[in-house]
Design a protein around this motif. Structure first.
Motif, PDB file in Angstrom:
ATOM      1  N   LEU A  60       0.824  -1.211   0.000  1.00 12.12           N
ATOM      2  CA  LEU A  60       0.000   0.000   0.000  1.00 12.12           C
ATOM      3  C   LEU A  60       0.854   1.255   0.000  1.00 12.12           C
ATOM      4  CD1 LEU A  60      -2.947  -0.775   2.447  1.00 12.12           C
ATOM      5  CD2 LEU A  60      -2.980  -0.692  -0.031  1.00 12.12           C
ATOM      6  N   GLN A  61       2.031   1.194   0.550  1.00 15.40           N
ATOM      7  CA  GLN A  61       2.903   2.363   0.567  1.00 15.40           C
ATOM      8  C   GLN A  61       3.400   2.719  -0.823  1.00 15.40           C
ATOM      9  OE1 GLN A  61       5.924   1.729   3.563  1.00 15.40           O
ATOM     10  NE2 GLN A  61       4.524   2.320   5.196  1.00 15.40           N
ATOM     11  N   GLU A  62       3.207   1.835  -1.775  1.00 14.91           N
ATOM     12  CA  GLU A  62       3.571   2.112  -3.166  1.00 14.91           C
ATOM     13  C   GLU A  62       2.420   2.743  -3.942  1.00 14.91           C
ATOM     14  OE1 GLU A  62       4.917  -1.629  -4.668  1.00 14.91           O
ATOM     15  OE2 GLU A  62       6.653  -1.674  -3.327  1.00 14.91           O
ATOM     16  N   ASP A  63       1.280   2.902  -3.330  1.00 21.56           N
ATOM     17  CA  ASP A  63       0.103   3.512  -3.961  1.00 21.56           C
ATOM     18  C   ASP A  63       0.200   5.033  -3.821  1.00 21.56           C
ATOM     19  OD1 ASP A  63      -2.396   4.501  -4.654  1.00 21.56           O
ATOM     20  OD2 ASP A  63      -3.507   3.001  -3.512  1.00 21.56           O
ATOM     21  N   TRP A  64       0.474   5.718  -4.928  1.00 23.66           N
ATOM     22  CA  TRP A  64       0.721   7.157  -4.849  1.00 23.66           C
ATOM     23  C   TRP A  64      -0.495   7.945  -4.383  1.00 23.66           C
ATOM     24  CZ3 TRP A  64      -1.582  11.131  -7.522  1.00 23.66           C
ATOM     25  CH2 TRP A  64      -2.333  10.801  -8.653  1.00 23.66           C
ATOM     26  N   LYS A  65      -1.698   7.449  -4.660  1.00 18.27           N
ATOM     27  CA  LYS A  65      -2.898   8.164  -4.206  1.00 18.27           C
ATOM     28  C   LYS A  65      -3.034   8.087  -2.681  1.00 18.27           C
ATOM     29  CE  LYS A  65      -5.366   7.810  -8.525  1.00 18.27           C
ATOM     30  NZ  LYS A  65      -6.521   7.328  -9.246  1.00 18.27           N
ATOM     31  N   LEU A  66      -2.662   6.961  -2.114  1.00 15.19           N
ATOM     32  CA  LEU A  66      -2.675   6.829  -0.660  1.00 15.19           C
ATOM     33  C   LEU A  66      -1.584   7.711  -0.038  1.00 15.19           C
ATOM     34  CD1 LEU A  66      -3.916   5.407   1.806  1.00 15.19           C
ATOM     35  CD2 LEU A  66      -2.234   3.612   1.500  1.00 15.19           C
ATOM     36  N   ALA A  78       4.294  12.392   5.643  1.00 10.71           N
ATOM     37  CA  ALA A  78       4.086  10.994   5.241  1.00 10.71           C
ATOM     38  C   ALA A  78       4.956  10.609   4.050  1.00 10.71           C
ATOM     39  CB  ALA A  78       2.620  10.746   4.924  1.00 10.71           C
ATOM     40  N   LEU A  79       5.435  11.593   3.315  1.00 13.32           N
ATOM     41  CA  LEU A  79       6.261  11.297   2.145  1.00 13.32           C
ATOM     42  C   LEU A  79       7.552  10.580   2.535  1.00 13.32           C
ATOM     43  CD1 LEU A  79       6.144  11.712  -0.885  1.00 13.32           C
ATOM     44  CD2 LEU A  79       7.453  13.798  -0.584  1.00 13.32           C
ATOM     45  N   LYS A  80       8.011  10.749   3.760  1.00  7.75           N
ATOM     46  CA  LYS A  80       9.256  10.090   4.159  1.00  7.75           C
ATOM     47  C   LYS A  80       9.106   8.575   4.275  1.00  7.75           C
ATOM     48  CE  LYS A  80       8.582  11.355   8.986  1.00  7.75           C
ATOM     49  NZ  LYS A  80       9.060  12.245  10.022  1.00  7.75           N
ATOM     50  N   TRP A  81       7.879   8.071   4.339  1.00 12.39           N
ATOM     51  CA  TRP A  81       7.665   6.625   4.416  1.00 12.39           C
ATOM     52  C   TRP A  81       7.355   6.025   3.047  1.00 12.39           C
ATOM     53  CZ3 TRP A  81       4.649   9.276   8.409  1.00 12.39           C
ATOM     54  CH2 TRP A  81       5.340   9.328   9.622  1.00 12.39           C
ATOM     55  N   ALA A  82       7.220   6.859   2.052  1.00 14.15           N
ATOM     56  CA  ALA A  82       6.912   6.388   0.699  1.00 14.15           C
ATOM     57  C   ALA A  82       8.199   5.924   0.016  1.00 14.15           C
ATOM     58  CB  ALA A  82       6.277   7.512  -0.112  1.00 14.15           C
ATOM     59  N   PRO A  83       8.110   4.933  -0.851  1.00 16.37           N
ATOM     60  CA  PRO A  83       9.302   4.479  -1.573  1.00 16.37           C
ATOM     61  C   PRO A  83       9.891   5.603  -2.433  1.00 16.37           C
ATOM     62  CG  PRO A  83       7.459   2.967  -1.912  1.00 16.37           C
ATOM     63  CD  PRO A  83       6.927   4.167  -1.203  1.00 16.37           C
ATOM     64  N   ARG A  88       9.424  10.218  -8.492  1.00 17.64           N
ATOM     65  CA  ARG A  88       9.359  10.573  -9.919  1.00 17.64           C
ATOM     66  C   ARG A  88       7.914  10.755 -10.401  1.00 17.64           C
ATOM     67  NH1 ARG A  88      13.360  10.748 -13.507  1.00 17.64           N
ATOM     68  NH2 ARG A  88      15.380  10.051 -12.822  1.00 17.64           N
ATOM     69  N   ASN A  89       6.966  10.435  -9.571  1.00 15.52           N
ATOM     70  CA  ASN A  89       5.558  10.574  -9.948  1.00 15.52           C
ATOM     71  C   ASN A  89       5.167  12.044  -9.879  1.00 15.52           C
ATOM     72  OD1 ASN A  89       2.668  10.767  -9.730  1.00 15.52           O
ATOM     73  ND2 ASN A  89       2.635   8.567  -9.366  1.00 15.52           N
ATOM     74  N   ARG A  90       4.963  12.649 -11.043  1.00 20.72           N
ATOM     75  CA  ARG A  90       4.671  14.087 -11.111  1.00 20.72           C
ATOM     76  C   ARG A  90       3.405  14.469 -10.367  1.00 20.72           C
ATOM     77  NH1 ARG A  90       5.520  13.135 -16.912  1.00 20.72           N
ATOM     78  NH2 ARG A  90       7.758  13.196 -17.177  1.00 20.72           N
TER      79      ARG A  90
END
Length: 136
Positions: A60-66, A78-83, A88-90
């Motif tokens: 789920l941490q790979e889901d950019w909408k989440l 929360a961005l610090k826990w995202a891969p 690179r996702n604009r």
């Protein structure tokens, strides 16, 4: 004498996890894995507090909408826990910059160097170190 035998008995079932989590979002840290894997449940929880995103399942941490939803409700933290690949996702990055320009401190250099990024200025915030707007 009872000794430690009473500790082996199964503890009585307390209140359900969803009730515990509704009362205090931090209970997600101790909740069963099924709650952390449930996208809809985590999306709802991230609307309460984006900091709950830290305990979301790796998938789920790979889901950019989440990630974006969590960033909106955690001042961008929360961005610090995202891969790092999501940097690179604009759409994600532009959405995060709208939340707080502080998110640019959390991203990798990949986000800064994307030549084809759609530039967007939000209240004087620069994305990819280039000026956004009609003339950018």
């Amino acid at each position: 004498m009872q000794g430690l035998a009473h500790l082996d008995e199964e503890a009585p079932v307390g209140e359900p996890w969803d009730v515990r989590i509704d009362r205090d979002w931090r209970a997600i840290e101790y909740a069963p894995e099924s709650f952390r894997k449930d996208r809809d449940f985590m999306l709802k929880l991230c609307k309460v507090s984006g900091y709950a995103f830290e305990f979301a399942d790796e998938e789920l941490q790979e889901d950019w909408k989440l990630v974006l939803q969590a960033a909106r409700h955690s001042f961008g933290d929360a961005l610090k826990w995202a891969p790092k690949e999501l940097h690179r996702n604009r759409d994600l990055m532009l959405g995060c910059v709208e939340v707080s320009q502080e998110v640019m401190k959390l991203v990798s250099n990949k986000a800064y160097n994307d030549e084809e990024a759609k530039i967007k200025s939000t209240a004087g915030v620069f994305f990819c170190y280039r000026r956004g707007g009609k003339d950018g």
